[in-house]
Design a protein around this motif. Structure first.
Motif, short mmCIF file in Angstrom:
data_model
loop_
_atom_site.label_atom_id
_atom_site.label_comp_id
_atom_site.label_asym_id
_atom_site.label_seq_id
_atom_site.Cartn_x
_atom_site.Cartn_y
_atom_site.Cartn_z
N GLN A 47 0.82 -1.22 0.00
CA GLN A 47 0.00 0.00 0.00
C GLN A 47 0.86 1.27 0.00
O GLN A 47 0.52 2.24 -0.63
CB GLN A 47 -0.96 -0.01 1.20
CG GLN A 47 -2.19 -0.86 0.90
CD GLN A 47 -3.16 -0.92 2.08
OE1 GLN A 47 -3.44 -1.99 2.58
NE2 GLN A 47 -3.66 0.23 2.52
N LEU A 48 1.98 1.22 0.73
CA LEU A 48 2.86 2.39 0.72
C LEU A 48 3.44 2.60 -0.69
O LEU A 48 3.50 3.73 -1.19
CB LEU A 48 3.99 2.23 1.74
CG LEU A 48 3.61 2.51 3.20
CD1 LEU A 48 4.69 2.03 4.15
CD2 LEU A 48 3.36 4.02 3.42
N GLU A 50 2.11 1.64 -3.50
CA GLU A 50 1.03 2.10 -4.39
C GLU A 50 0.74 3.58 -4.19
O GLU A 50 0.29 4.27 -5.10
CB GLU A 50 -0.23 1.26 -4.17
CG GLU A 50 -0.13 -0.10 -4.84
CD GLU A 50 -1.24 -1.07 -4.43
OE1 GLU A 50 -1.19 -2.21 -4.91
OE2 GLU A 50 -2.14 -0.67 -3.64
N ALA A 51 1.00 4.07 -2.99
CA ALA A 51 0.78 5.50 -2.71
C ALA A 51 1.98 6.33 -3.17
O ALA A 51 2.04 7.54 -2.93
CB ALA A 51 0.53 5.70 -1.22
N ALA A 80 8.31 7.63 3.42
CA ALA A 80 7.16 8.46 3.80
C ALA A 80 7.34 8.95 5.24
O ALA A 80 7.84 8.22 6.08
CB ALA A 80 5.88 7.64 3.70
N GLN A 84 2.58 11.07 6.64
CA GLN A 84 2.19 10.50 5.34
C GLN A 84 1.78 9.03 5.50
O GLN A 84 0.83 8.58 4.89
CB GLN A 84 3.35 10.62 4.34
CG GLN A 84 3.54 12.05 3.85
CD GLN A 84 4.83 12.24 3.04
OE1 GLN A 84 5.85 11.59 3.31
NE2 GLN A 84 4.78 13.11 2.05
N VAL A 85 2.50 8.33 6.34
CA VAL A 85 2.15 6.92 6.58
C VAL A 85 0.74 6.85 7.17
O VAL A 85 -0.10 6.06 6.73
CB VAL A 85 3.15 6.24 7.55
CG1 VAL A 85 2.70 4.83 7.90
CG2 VAL A 85 4.56 6.20 6.94
N ARG A 87 -1.68 8.75 6.82
CA ARG A 87 -2.75 9.04 5.85
C ARG A 87 -3.05 7.84 4.94
O ARG A 87 -4.15 7.73 4.42
CB ARG A 87 -2.36 10.26 5.01
CG ARG A 87 -3.03 11.53 5.56
CD ARG A 87 -2.59 12.76 4.80
NE ARG A 87 -1.65 13.54 5.61
CZ ARG A 87 -0.55 14.10 5.16
NH1 ARG A 87 -0.19 13.97 3.91
NH2 ARG A 87 0.21 14.79 5.97
N VAL A 88 -2.09 6.95 4.77
CA VAL A 88 -2.30 5.82 3.87
C VAL A 88 -3.19 4.74 4.52
O VAL A 88 -3.88 4.00 3.84
CB VAL A 88 -0.94 5.21 3.43
CG1 VAL A 88 -1.13 3.94 2.59
CG2 VAL A 88 -0.14 6.23 2.64
#
Ligand code: ATP
Ligand code: MG
Length: 450
Positions: A47-48, A50-51, A80, A84-85, A87-88
């Motif tokens: 997921q990180l 992909e972000a 990140a 930022q983490v 927010r994912v």
């Protein structure tokens, strides 16, 4: 020689990355399959990525997977920032003030996500101890501030590659713990790394590289300045590693017992054989390795029993009755520990109960055995008592009696109580075998107390 000199003159501050390219190791050589990651570790890195961030499984998990071991937990490193983490992920919490990390919760799992750290502006005190280390850095800098080369490997599940900045894979193949950078300076920055060296070497069956091992004895004293809670955490990891006995012996050999835990020094340099400690720790070691749970209180009780037992004998020789002598012995030992490091209450309560109950195995008349086995802590106390039996500290017959009593039905129990009574009448002054001749204490009991 000249190259060495130039390196020394230009030596980069700890944590500053060398400008070399990492080795990128393909699946055919590292052998880690994606499916070996926990679900959560895989999803967090994916997921990180992909972000739009880079993200890797890092540290002990990569090391363990390459060695064919099951990792205890999975850590993820990313570029990140903690915000930022957060927010994912839906369930993520920033924790820690000095080292801000993010706990990402997924199902039953929690993955620790750290932003790449840079060490170039880490501030140190007059002894070189890191006081603040929260600046973000590049992946290369993050690798540089980790402790051992085998702990600085990054696994990228998308590419299925291992990224190796410090020849960690080579050291892993040679089963060697090698400190990244100058070992002296790294120990000054964080003395707990010495304990980690011993623990990881025992856990992994690795040797400690000579340059990494050599400065340990001279730096052991630095551990005395570490916060007791952090030392206790390390001690706990050590005791719960499944190799507690080997770790303790190695701590003693490296001169770390007295540096970190004056208490362990007493335990290890007893001049006495370590038979009880060995037996106690090895039985919990094998439980841990078999995936069973163990009680920390029990482990601590085993660790310190020799001290309690010696004082117990002394107080009895001075005229105290067994129960009172035992509680006095426990109070003595606990007072000594307070000066070294405080054992958290949640563990010390169990430890004390296991000790205190040792005085009750002699009482086998009337309702006492019935009441005793109903005690919530009876089972732990009995296991402990059985260990004492194995080293010849108490009669094996007595251990057997309690084994039988637990299994028996009411009629058999009554018979056992009757046999015990007969036995006591036949030999009323039957003494337990003590391996430590009791020395007389100068402060004997007040009359009436005994
Ligand atoms: P374990 O098998 O006990 O989990 P580990 O190496 O994973 O061993 P952790 O405490 O989980 O130990 O730490 C994760 C990683 O963080 C380590 O592999 C290492 O890269 C880094 N690390 C931990 N403690 C230190 C330290 N004191 N100094 C530098 N790096 C550290
Ligand atoms: Mg770990």
């Amino acid at each position: 020689m000249i190259r060495k000199l130039i390196r020394k003159v230009l030596e980069l501050p700890s944590g500053m990355a060398k400008r070399h390219k990492p080795r990128v190791i393909p699946l055919s050589q590292h052998g880690i399959r994606r499916e070996q990651l926990s679900k959560a570790a895989f999803r967090v890195t994916t997921q990180l990525q992909e972000a739009g961030f880079s993200a890797f499984v890092v540290g002990g998990a990569v090391r363990d997977l390459m060695l064919g071991l099951t990792p205890k937990d999975f850590d993820v490193a990313t570029n990140a920032t903690p915000e930022q983490v957060q927010r994912v992920f839906r369930r993520a919490r920033i924790i820690g003030r000095r080292f801000r990390i993010v706990h990402v919760m997924m199902g039953q799992e929690t993955i620790e996500v750290t932003t790449f750290r840079g060490g170039s502006v880490a501030s140190t005190n007059e002894t070189g101890r890191i006081m603040a280390d929260n600046s973000f850095g590049s992946q290369a800098e993050d690798a540089q501030r980790r402790d051992f080369t085998v702990n600085a490997l990054f696994y990228d599940p998308a590419q299925q590659t291992v990224i190796d900045y410090h020849h960690g894979v080579k050291d892993l193949q040679h089963k060697k713990l090698v400190m990244i950078g100058s070992p002296e300076r790294r120990y000054q920055e964080d003395p707990v790394r010495m304990l980690r060296a011993v623990r990881l070497a025992a856990k992994l069956g690795f040797s400690i590289d000579e340059a990494t091992r050599q400065p340990i004895a001279a730096h052991a004293h630095l551990l005395k300045k570490e916060p007791p809670a952090r030392l206790f955490d390390e001690l706990l990891k050590l005791l719960m590693s499944g190799h507690a006995y080997d770790c303790l012996i190695k701590l003693g050999e490296e001169g770390l017992a007295c540096g970190a835990f004056p208490l362990l020094d007493a335990v290890l340099s007893d001049g006495d054989d370590h038979q009880f400690l060995k037996l106690g720790l090895e039985s919990t070691d094998s439980r841990i390795r078999a995936g069973k749970t163990v009680s920390v209180g029990f482990l601590l009780a085993a660790l310190l029993w020799r001290q309690v037992e010696q004082r117990w004998a002394q107080h009895q020789a001075a005229g105290y009755k067994p129960t009172l002598a035992l509680s006095q012995a426990i109070a003595d030992v606990e007072a000594e520990q307070d000066e070294d490091f405080a054992i958290p209450r949640r563990f010390s309560i169990t430890m004390r109960e296991i000790w205190m109950l040792q005085a009750r195995f002699d009482s086998r008349s009337g309702q006492r055995p019935y009441r005793f086995i109903e005690q919530p802590r009876f089972r732990a106390a009995y296991d402990f008592f059985a260990l004492r039996g194995e080293v010849g500290e108490v009669e094996l017959d007595l251990v057997q009696w309690w084994t039988d009593f637990q299994r028996a039905d009411f009629i058999e129990r009554e018979k056992l109580i009757a046999t015990a009574k007969l036995g006591e009448q036949a030999s009323p002054v039957k003494k337990r075998r003590r391996r430590h001749p009791a020395r007389k204490l100068s402060n004997g009991p007040q009359t009436g107390n005994a």
